[in-house]
Design a protein around this motif. Structure first.
Motif, short mmCIF file in Angstrom:
data_model
loop_
_atom_site.label_atom_id
_atom_site.label_comp_id
_atom_site.label_asym_id
_atom_site.label_seq_id
_atom_site.Cartn_x
_atom_site.Cartn_y
_atom_site.Cartn_z
N ALA A 266 45.21 -34.69 -0.36
CA ALA A 266 44.40 -33.44 -1.15
C ALA A 266 44.10 -32.70 -0.01
N VAL A 267 43.86 -31.16 -0.75
CA VAL A 267 43.48 -30.27 0.16
C VAL A 267 41.87 -30.39 0.18
N THR A 268 41.38 -30.10 1.51
CA THR A 268 39.83 -30.21 1.26
C THR A 268 39.06 -28.97 1.86
N VAL A 269 39.77 -27.99 2.62
CA VAL A 269 39.25 -26.78 2.61
C VAL A 269 40.05 -25.58 2.80
N VAL A 270 39.90 -24.60 2.32
CA VAL A 270 40.65 -23.35 2.20
C VAL A 270 39.55 -22.19 3.16
N LYS A 271 40.13 -21.33 3.81
CA LYS A 271 39.49 -20.30 4.49
C LYS A 271 40.47 -19.18 4.64
N PHE A 272 40.04 -17.87 4.04
CA PHE A 272 40.86 -16.84 4.35
C PHE A 272 40.16 -16.23 5.58
N ASN A 273 41.32 -15.42 6.53
CA ASN A 273 41.05 -14.54 7.39
C ASN A 273 40.09 -13.65 6.90
N PRO A 274 39.04 -13.07 7.73
CA PRO A 274 38.24 -11.94 7.17
C PRO A 274 39.03 -10.64 7.09
N LYS A 275 40.24 -10.51 8.00
CA LYS A 275 40.67 -9.40 8.03
C LYS A 275 41.87 -9.15 7.07
N ILE A 276 42.36 -7.86 6.61
CA ILE A 276 43.34 -7.51 5.83
C ILE A 276 44.50 -7.07 6.79
N PHE A 277 45.77 -7.43 6.84
CA PHE A 277 46.59 -7.13 7.69
C PHE A 277 47.81 -6.40 7.18
N LYS A 278 48.50 -5.53 7.82
CA LYS A 278 49.59 -4.76 7.74
C LYS A 278 50.87 -5.22 8.85
N LYS A 279 52.12 -5.06 8.42
CA LYS A 279 52.89 -5.36 9.22
C LYS A 279 52.99 -4.68 10.52
N LYS A 280 53.19 -5.33 11.70
CA LYS A 280 53.20 -4.82 12.98
C LYS A 280 54.42 -3.91 13.15
N GLN A 281 54.06 -2.66 13.61
CA GLN A 281 55.33 -1.62 13.98
C GLN A 281 55.82 -1.92 15.30
N LYS A 282 57.13 -2.10 15.48
CA LYS A 282 57.91 -2.13 16.63
C LYS A 282 57.58 -0.81 17.53
N ASN A 283 57.61 -1.05 18.92
CA ASN A 283 57.40 0.08 19.76
C ASN A 283 58.31 1.15 19.50
N GLY A 284 57.72 2.42 19.46
CA GLY A 284 58.75 3.45 19.13
C GLY A 284 59.18 3.39 17.80
N SER A 285 59.02 2.65 16.91
CA SER A 285 59.59 3.10 15.60
C SER A 285 58.48 3.55 14.63
N ALA A 286 59.17 4.51 13.75
CA ALA A 286 58.42 5.11 12.68
C ALA A 286 57.76 4.01 11.92
N PRO A 287 56.45 4.56 11.56
CA PRO A 287 55.66 3.39 10.59
C PRO A 287 56.21 3.31 9.53
N PRO A 292 49.41 -4.09 2.29
CA PRO A 292 48.65 -4.94 3.10
C PRO A 292 48.76 -6.55 2.57
N TYR A 293 48.39 -7.26 3.43
CA TYR A 293 48.47 -8.75 3.09
C TYR A 293 47.13 -9.55 3.65
N CYS A 294 47.06 -10.92 3.13
CA CYS A 294 46.00 -11.37 3.71
C CYS A 294 46.63 -12.67 4.32
N CYS A 295 45.69 -13.51 5.21
CA CYS A 295 46.00 -14.52 5.76
C CYS A 295 45.03 -15.73 5.37
N CYS A 296 45.60 -16.78 5.21
CA CYS A 296 44.71 -17.83 4.64
C CYS A 296 45.20 -19.34 5.31
#
Length: 941
Positions: A266-287, A292-296
């Motif tokens: 059984a799952v006892t605890v769930v906790k969402f990350n307080p931040k909302i994220f977007k996919k990280k861009q590689k260096n030099g690549s156009a955005p 946006p997505y969340c982390c849990c």
């Protein structure tokens, strides 16, 4: 990843990281009592600090709870720590003033409390063990749940006041979570249900049971969590096909179609990350555009931890056998990259993530934009007056201001008032408007909702009466007997020159100078509009001026013909300025330079008169070619003031004249200026004495202005000059208008000179500029096409009584366009965070423009509106910066460049006016106290 084991070896049931990330709290079982401990985060984050014996690991230990502590939670502002335990109590802790390290009672001297935390309130209402506590957004409420099957909502602004009980669960309630938008609170219990409660009326919104119907057995806690975007609610201890899951509940319809699967128990605890994220861009690549997505994070009785991204179908990471016993609680750092997990085996694990693993976190503005787009409101808004009404006021001066505000409000609602609807709008912004019953009721009383044929809702906007100038009641501009529309006093296109408007209050000097008054008496249907160019064209056909608008004279400078009964004489009718400039015969004037004449010039008339002021009554009369001497025709200038006349002769025909009157000043310095056909400018005193030698203008004059002891000449060659007659110096020297005359069709439509000698030019393209002598450049002060004006919404910040006594130059140049912006903002669908930014930018522009115009009255007016806006929107950094600038250095220093005054206004006196505005939001009472104390300190010096 690090596993950190506190030294007492007893079960840890809860962990929570402080908002500033420097410490964390744990709660669990002590030797013979419950134990709350506060730990230093530094040794957990850095190995060097862990090995350094001088850096303490434990900061404080509190043994007040009589039984096991099941939950610890920091308030969002970090000032308080709430703990709930098996002793049926909720304790709220606050850090005490530092009195030196103290030894933990009953322990060796090595266990010393580095920080002192004391219990400031004990909340007693539960009849069973308290299992979970949770602070609402902005710490308005504190919720606690218990094995007595109830949830209690406490007034966090006024402990130990209780707001309500939430009853409905038939089993032990073991978990709570607040909707980040503030509309709901969710709870989960052993009765195999998850319930969602509305905060607007504290009634149940939804009862979700299907995902939990298969659940057997129980868990010590059921810690559920709401995603930071508010779209998903994830439960603990659900089942799907006999397998343990964490159920995902969608906010839209409370659908239960998705879950996190994979844990063996059984799952006892769930906790969402307080931040909302977007996919990280590689260096030099156009955005690349992406959702946006969340982390849990999910913890289970199977001693494992899984971390999920809502953008992935599988978990980002799964850590098996992390502890020896069940996971009990999870806490993320506010940065979103660190996580603490505690277990019943008495250990705490710290997990560190990278941006490459999770993605780029959105900043607060982007996060607020998501909330705005989904819910129509932003988390950046401060709490409502209803929420703050329960705040304990710590400062007696603040209490006095609050009582004065209440008494003033009651006085406004006396027998002669139309009721609360007619009073000024409330100054506090609305946060979580959907979640407050009183706000909802007030809105429902006011709004009118209809439905169209296709079923769509239409809510009629509430029209809040505003002033055309934005500065106060229009009766301040015109006398009650006047029937002229308020804007006519400000917009010369609609002033009937054959009539005097005596009600215009003294504010600034004549707009466009004291120009010729013998105009046709014009009445047209189109004179009620102030913005239509087509109507302007029809009016200009009738007026005796073209291109350059005849302007109303402020500061008593009315253009009034000295009329006699009957029809006006033909020789007193003004000829159109648009006629080309011609040299009359027998006048030996130097030829104009070959420079192109870009601006229209007044035509020469046989005679004309104008009125400089109403009180005292000052008239100027000009008669050209009165006598012929040695082949040259002389012109006569006559001035009449309170029955006393003087006159002088000029060797060339007078083209235009202007004058100033400072009757309110004891040491007045009145001047009269005339520009002649030979391009010579002469300046006289109020008694007829010549003050300056004749000034040769580079090209014929287009407009002439006098204000106080300043004279301004605008020439047909598009050059501008301003002289200070009293100091015998030039403030502006033949400054070209070509910088601002962009486009072949752009011309000067309006001009004025302020009381401080600042020249202002209005163009046909809707833009207005003033020339700053200190900056030596043209600065934009008004633009009819400015989107900031159209979207700015500062209605709630307008003062009710503290209005301008008279309009200043900024109001005159912006005119009705300012009101149109406020009207557009009511009907606009602009997102709140964008409108907030545009309003702030607009108000800062107004302040800068008033400063450049040296308009002290308008600067003070907009400063108070700006301060009220910052208070309403909760912009503490800007508000603090503003107060800091007004206060200046407390201690004198040779290195400081701070000036104690601005535009003749004492900055610290302005701060005294700003402080009562800060009172309107109790969130800033600490800021109020800080600057009030410093002002008192400076006063006592």
């Amino acid at each position: 990843m690090k596993v950190y084991g506190p030294p007492w070896g007893k079960p840890i049931f809860s962990v929570d990281i402080h908002p500033d990330g420097t410490k964390f709290a744990t709660g669990g079982q002590g030797e013979d009592s419950g134990k709350v401990m506060i730990w230093n985060m530094a040794p957990v984050l850095r190995e060097d600090d862990e090995k350094n014996e001088n850096i303490p690991k434990m900061l404080c230990q509190m043994d007040n709870h009589l039984a096991c502590v099941n939950c610890v939670r920091w308030s969002n502002n970090g000032l308080y720590l709430a703990s709930g335990g098996d002793d049926k109590l909720v304790m709220v802790w606050k850090r005490a003033a530092f009195i030196g390290p103290s030894t933990v009672f009953g322990s060796s001297s090595k266990l010393a409390n580095v920080e002192q935390w004391r219990c400031v309130t004990i909340l007693r209402n539960h009849t069973g063990d308290v299992m979970d506590v949770a602070w609402s957004p902005h710490d308005v409420w504190l919720a606690s749940c218990s094995v007595d099957n109830t949830i209690v909502i406490w007034n966090a602004r006024k402990f130990p006041e209780m707001v309500t009980w939430l009853r409905g669960h038939t089993g032990l309630v073991k978990g709570l979570t607040w909707d980040p938008v503030g509309k709901y609170i969710a709870s989960q219990a052993d009765d195999h249900s998850l319930r969602v409660w509305r905060t607007v009326d504290w009634q149940m919104e939804a009862n979700i049971t299907k995902p939990f119907s298969e659940c057997g057995g129980t868990t010590h806690v059921l810690r559920l969590s709401w995603s930071p975007d508010g779209q998903y609610l994830v439960s603990a201890h659900a089942m799907n096909n006999s397998g343990p899951t964490a159920q995902i509940v969608e906010r839209d319809g409370w659908k239960t179609n998705m879950d996190f699967v994979g844990h063996r128990k059984a799952v006892t605890v769930v906790k969402f990350n307080p931040k909302i994220f977007k996919k990280k861009q590689k260096n030099g690549s156009a955005p690349k555009p992406g959702c946006p997505y969340c982390c849990c994070a999910v913890g289970s009785k199977d001693r494992s931890l899984s971390v999920w991204l809502t953008s992935l179908k599988r978990p980002l990471v799964v850590i098996h056998d992390l502890f020896d016993k069940s996971i009990m609680d999870i806490s993320w750092t506010l940065t979103g990259l660190g996580m603490l997990v505690c277990s019943m085996d008495g250990t705490v694990a710290y997990l560190d993530f990278s941006l490459d693993e999770l993605g780029d976190p959105l900043n607060e503005e982007e996060k607020n934009s998501i909330h705005q787009n989904i819910y129509g409101k932003s988390l950046a808004i401060t709490s409502t007056e209803a929420q703050l009404s329960t705040t304990i006021i710590e400062n007696p001066e603040m209490l006095k201001y609050q009582q004065e505000r209440q008494n003033s409000a009651q006085a406004n609602l006396g027998p002669g008032s139309a009721g609360p609807e007619s009073s000024a709008p409330k100054l506090n912004s609305v946060m979580n408007g959907e979640s407050l019953e009183d706000i909802r009721k007030n809105l429902l009383k006011k709004q009118v909702e209809t439905r169209t044929a296709d079923g769509r809702r239409r809510i009629t906007p509430l029209c809040i009466a505003q002033l055309d100038t934005g500065y106060g009641n229009t009766s301040l501009l015109l006398t009650s007997a006047s029937k002229i529309e308020p804007m006519k006093a400000l917009d010369s296109r609609f002033t009937e020159r054959s009539k005097a408007t005596p009600g215009v209050t003294a504010a600034i000097s004549s707009i466009a100078g004291l120009t010729i008054s013998a105009l046709k008496d014009i009445k047209t249907k189109d004179d009620t509009s102030s913005d239509s160019e087509d109507k302007m064209a029809s009016i200009n056909k009738n007026l005796s001026f073209s291109k350059r608008k005849p302007e109303t004279l402020m500061d008593g400078g009315e253009v009034v013909e000295k009329r006699k009964k009957g029809r006006p004489r033909k020789d007193k009718m003004a000829a159109p300025i648009a006629q080309p400039f011609t040299q009359p015969s027998r006048v030996a004037a130097p030829p104009a330079p070959p420079a192109a004449l870009k601006l229209p010039t007044p035509s020469i008339k046989k005679a004309f008169s104008l009125q400089v002021s109403m009180e005292p009554a000052v008239f100027l009369e000009v008669e050209n070619e009165v006598s012929l001497v040695a082949g040259s025709k002389l012109s006569q200038l006559r001035c009449s003031r309170d029955g006393r006349d003087w006159n002088t002769l000029l060797p060339s025909s007078v083209v235009t004249a202007a004058g100033s009157s400072s009757s309110l000043c004891l040491h007045r310095f009145d001047v009269v200026a005339v520009a002649c056909q030979d391009r010579m400018l002469s300046v006289f005193s109020s008694c007829g004495r010549r003050l300056l030698p004749a000034i040769q203008l580079p090209t014929p004059v287009s407009a002439l202005h006098c204000t106080a002891h300043f004279v301004m000449a605008l020439t047909a060659g598009a050059t501008l000059s301003v002289w200070d007659v009293q100091k015998q110096k030039a403030l502006v020297k033949n400054e070209s208008l070509l910088t601002i005359l962009s486009g072949a069709d752009t011309t000067v439509s309006q001009s004025l000179l302020t009381q401080q000698g600042v020249p202002v030019i209005g163009l046909s393209n809707g833009k207005s500029y003033c020339f700053s002598s200190s900056l030596e450049t043209w600065t934009l002060i008004a633009d009819k096409g400015d989107s900031l004006v159209q979207c700015a919404d500062f209605r709630s910040c307008l003062p009710t009584q503290d209005a301008l006594v008279s309009p200043g130059p900024l109001a005159v140049m912006q005119g009705r366009n300012l009101n149109a912006g406020r009207l557009a903002s009511r009907l606009s669908s602009t997102p709140h965070h964008l409108q907030q930014s545009m309003t702030m930018a607009f108000l800062e522009n107004q302040l800068a423009s008033a400063l450049t115009l040296q308009s002290a009255q308008e600067y003070r007016y907009w400063l108070l509106i700006y301060a009220r806006f910052l208070v309403n929107e909760g912009s503490e950094y800007r508000l603090r910066e503003l107060c800091k600038e007004l206060l200046g250095p407390v201690h004198k220093s040779a290195a400081t460049a701070w000036e104690p005054t601005t535009l003749g206004l004492r900055k610290r006196e302005l701060l005294r006016e700003v402080l009562p505005v800060i009172v309107e939001n109790l969130r800033f009472q600490r800021l109020f106290t800080e600057y009030q104390d410093q002002l008192e300190l400076l006063r006592n010096k």
